[in-house]
Design a protein around this motif. Structure first.
Motif, PDB file in Angstrom:
ATOM      1  N   VAL A  44      13.151  23.792 -15.542  1.00 38.74           N
ATOM      2  CA  VAL A  44      14.415  24.448 -15.229  1.00 38.74           C
ATOM      3  C   VAL A  44      14.135  25.691 -14.402  1.00 38.74           C
ATOM      4  O   VAL A  44      13.366  26.555 -14.806  1.00 38.74           O
ATOM      5  CB  VAL A  44      15.161  24.855 -16.519  1.00 38.74           C
ATOM      6  N   PHE A  45      14.723  25.765 -13.231  1.00 42.10           N
ATOM      7  CA  PHE A  45      14.598  26.939 -12.361  1.00 42.10           C
ATOM      8  C   PHE A  45      15.894  27.728 -12.441  1.00 42.10           C
ATOM      9  O   PHE A  45      16.967  27.162 -12.251  1.00 42.10           O
ATOM     10  CB  PHE A  45      14.394  26.494 -10.902  1.00 42.10           C
ATOM     11  N   THR A  67      17.351  21.725 -12.001  1.00 40.01           N
ATOM     12  CA  THR A  67      16.189  21.111 -12.648  1.00 40.01           C
ATOM     13  C   THR A  67      15.450  20.226 -11.654  1.00 40.01           C
ATOM     14  O   THR A  67      16.056  19.646 -10.746  1.00 40.01           O
ATOM     15  CB  THR A  67      16.600  20.252 -13.859  1.00 40.01           C
ATOM     16  N   VAL A  68      14.121  20.169 -11.822  1.00 43.62           N
ATOM     17  CA  VAL A  68      13.294  19.264 -11.012  1.00 43.62           C
ATOM     18  C   VAL A  68      12.266  18.617 -11.951  1.00 43.62           C
ATOM     19  O   VAL A  68      12.070  19.079 -13.068  1.00 43.62           O
ATOM     20  CB  VAL A  68      12.529  20.013  -9.892  1.00 43.62           C
ATOM     21  N   CYS A  69      11.617  17.571 -11.471  1.00 40.93           N
ATOM     22  CA  CYS A  69      10.514  16.980 -12.232  1.00 40.93           C
ATOM     23  C   CYS A  69       9.350  17.960 -12.237  1.00 40.93           C
ATOM     24  O   CYS A  69       9.100  18.620 -11.228  1.00 40.93           O
ATOM     25  CB  CYS A  69      10.003  15.716 -11.557  1.00 40.93           C
ATOM     26  N   GLU A  70       8.602  17.990 -13.322  1.00 40.31           N
ATOM     27  CA  GLU A  70       7.475  18.925 -13.397  1.00 40.31           C
ATOM     28  C   GLU A  70       6.459  18.737 -12.279  1.00 40.31           C
ATOM     29  O   GLU A  70       5.834  19.690 -11.846  1.00 40.31           O
ATOM     30  CB  GLU A  70       6.778  18.802 -14.762  1.00 40.31           C
ATOM     31  N   ILE A  84      19.769  19.732 -21.265  1.00 42.19           N
ATOM     32  CA  ILE A  84      18.338  19.999 -21.167  1.00 42.19           C
ATOM     33  C   ILE A  84      17.935  20.755 -22.427  1.00 42.19           C
ATOM     34  O   ILE A  84      18.551  21.765 -22.779  1.00 42.19           O
ATOM     35  CB  ILE A  84      18.034  20.858 -19.924  1.00 42.19           C
ATOM     36  N   ILE A  85      16.916  20.219 -23.098  1.00 43.36           N
ATOM     37  CA  ILE A  85      16.440  20.840 -24.335  1.00 43.36           C
ATOM     38  C   ILE A  85      14.923  21.038 -24.249  1.00 43.36           C
ATOM     39  O   ILE A  85      14.283  20.509 -23.335  1.00 43.36           O
ATOM     40  CB  ILE A  85      16.776  19.945 -25.556  1.00 43.36           C
TER      41      ILE A  85
END
Ligand code: ASP
Ligand code: MG
Length: 585
Positions: A274-275, A319-322, A393-394
């Protein structure tokens, strides 16, 4: 021989002349060798006129009597059409909702269909008769078996038609109407709106909840769940119209045709980051710059939210993929240098989503999801809602616990649960249609406690009063006392009841207060190809920025990107967004 259910709307049967034309159309279908069930609305504005008569007698006519009254509209049109069919030598029979065996709940004025008892209608079809059915109505069995006439809610004859198609396992359900099909947007607002050849039921549900009023949303829900082929076309031409597609494969069960479980999928996507960019300038072009930079740098952004703001700055979270974390980090640093603002990144996060038709239209569902998570001490970092999916998102270490409690709460089976599903490339367009919804108001609950359960109690309080909310956004910014703001949009008509519904909570949360935003319009783009096409959101934000439109709130979900803009910018916003995805002719 194929069995078709054909539904004709009020305008299509609005006069004797038009009823004759419909009879001719039916003759042609019959001569093509089809078996036919025809569902009708009341003639022209009959339903409005009957409602008006009742209102002249009472401000609050009893719902039961309204149903008795309104159900007569369709009884007129079906009898007239059947007479016209006889005149053409077609064997036909008209039937009310009761006669045809449409059994509903007992709630007058908005009854949902439980089942269709098909023995009688099947026997008539087998004899080669065209059965002409009154749409919009059914019969409730009542507690002591006292049958009552019910209606399904305005626009409900679409729902009658799809329910009949489901129960009769018809080849297709054709909705004949006064427009050529489903258009890319409202043609009264955007001149070059174009007819769509096809659209998925999920996309249609998103657009319908955003104000595209072609079909009764409950009709689309049924088609989606049971995999019915639904076609919308013009009554006045032989053009093919728009086909609605779905992958649904439910079979009729004990749950009730329309009441079956609303949630039919649960998904966990791990390794998310999460950015949060806070204190970026509140001016046109900021979101466009940020997401263009990310998309050009090869970062595929998933959820985006931008909340309301105090003063002249905004907070944008995405949000993006790690695996894209480092790249995205570098690009964000660059943006911050240019625009100002602060960046915080949280990795090791998981996205949990539930799916189903008409989730946001049933306010209790999102509330139930949030409640179950909060009861287990799980904090929601980001919430994204849409008509067919709610995601949150958790923290990753709660993933399995969340999966377990949510699947139990919604009684999901193993094959309805997926972990890290592979997103398949599709041929579907990133944006299929755009819609504008001017009937929304924006509310913020300021200074709410930052702890598990806050969003849940907000949603439940509203849900208990029957209020659906949309685009719930939790702000990134913490107040000095560690509290946050939560903003959401809701229907204008629910604005006042929301005050009452939230009052008890506000008095519990010290220092919290409800604030209404300036008049807004929501502009949304919907497309099944959105998750696999990078840069869709950036293109939409850029189009708005180029028209000098400031975006007040952003909320995305899997197949939808919504921007809240000032009411005055609504129409231009819709036009430029429609244009930027080249949806026109
Ligand atoms: N006659 C009803 C209405 O006007 C039902 C329908 O047309 O679908 O709402
Ligand atoms: Mg209609």
């Amino acid at each position: 021989m194929a069995l078709l259910v054909q539904k004709f709307g009020g305008t299509s049967v609005g006069s004797v002349g038009r009823i004759k034309a419909v009879a001719q159309k039916i003759l042609a279908s019959k001569e093509n060798g089809n078996d036919l069930v025809v569902v009708l609305s009341a003639m022209g504005n009959t339903t409005d006129e009957l409602t008006k008569l009742a209102k002249e007698l009472s401000n609050k006519p009893p719902q039961r009597e309204l149903d008795m009254l309104l159900a007569t509209g369709e009884q007129v049109s079906i009898a007239l059409l059947s007479i016209a069919l006889h005149e053409l030598g077609i064997q036909s029979l008209s039937m009310t909702g009761t006669q045809v065996g449409i059994v509903t709940e007992s709630s007058h004025g908005r009854a949902r269909i439980l089942e269709v008892r098909t023995e009688r209608i099947k026997a008539r079809i087998a004899e080669g008769q065209v059965v002409v059915v009154a749409g919009f109505q059914g019969t409730s069995l009542g507690t002591e078996g006292t049958a009552e006439i019910t209606t399904l809610g305005r626009g409900g004859s679409d729902t009658s038609a799809v329910a009949l198609a489901t129960a009769l396992e018809a080849e297709a359900c054709e909705i004949y109407t006064d427009v050529p099909g489903v258009l890319t947007t409202d043609p009264r607002k955007v001149k070059d709106a174009k007819l769509m050849e096809k659209i998925s039921c999920d996309e249609m549900l998103e657009l319908a909840s955003l104000g595209a009023a072609v079909l009764h949303p409950r009709a689309v829900e049924i088609a989606r769940n049971y995999g019915i082929k639904l076609i919308v076309k013009s009554s006045w031409s032989d053009e093919p119209g728009t086909t609605l597609t779905s992958q649904g494969s439910r079979t009729l069960g004990r749950d009730g045709l329309e009441l079956g479980k609303p949630v039919d999928g649960l998904e966990l996507v791990e390794a998310q980051a999460v950015f949060a960019l806070s204190h970026v300038p509140d001016q046109p072009g900021v979101a466009a710059d940020l997401f263009e930079t990310l998309s050009k740098g090869g970062v595929n952004v998933d959820l985006i939210i931008q909340s309301t703001h105090e003063g002249k700055s905004n907070d944008i979270t995405f949000t993006v993929c790690e695996k894209d974390l480092t790249k995205a980090h570098r690009l964000c640093e660059k943006i911050i240098k240019k625009l100002g603002g602060q960046l915080s990144i949280q990795n090791n996060m998981t996205k949990l989503s539930i799916r189903g038709a008409g989730i946001m239209g049933r306010p209790g569902i999102a509330a139930k999801l949030f409640e179950n998570l909060s009861r287990n001490g799980i904090n929601l970092r980001v919430i994204a809602t849409s008509e067919v999916k709610v995601s949150c998102i958790i923290e990753a270490n709660y993933g399995n616990k969340a999966l377990r409690t949510v699947s139990e709460a919604f009684e999901l089976t193993d094959n309805q649960i997926q972990t890290n599903p592979i997103i398949e490339e599709t041929e579907e367009p990133e944006v299929r249609g755009v819609a504008m919804d001017p009937d929304q108001a924006q509310l913020s609950v300021c200074k709410v406690p930052d702890k598990p359960g806050t969003a849940a109690s907000l949603c439940s309080a509203l849900a208990d009063s029957g209020i659906s909310i949309d685009s719930i956004v939790q702000s990134e910014r913490l107040h000095h006392d560690g509290s946050r703001d939560i903003s959401f949009t809701l229907k204008k008509e629910d604005r006042n009841s929301a005050d009452k519904a939230l009052a008890p909570l506000l008095s519990q949360w010290n220092g919290s207060q409800l604030r209404e935003g300036a008049p807004i319009t929501r502009i949304s783009a919907v497309g099944a190809g959105m998750p696999t096409t990078p840069g869709t959101a950036a293109r939409m934000f850029r189009a708005l920025a180029n028209a000098n439109i400031n975006i007040e709130m952003i909320a995305t979900s899997e197949i939808r990107t919504s921007c809240i803009v000032s009411q005055n910018d609504g129409l231009t916003g819709l036009q430029v967004v429609h244009n930027c995805f080249k949806l026109g002719e």
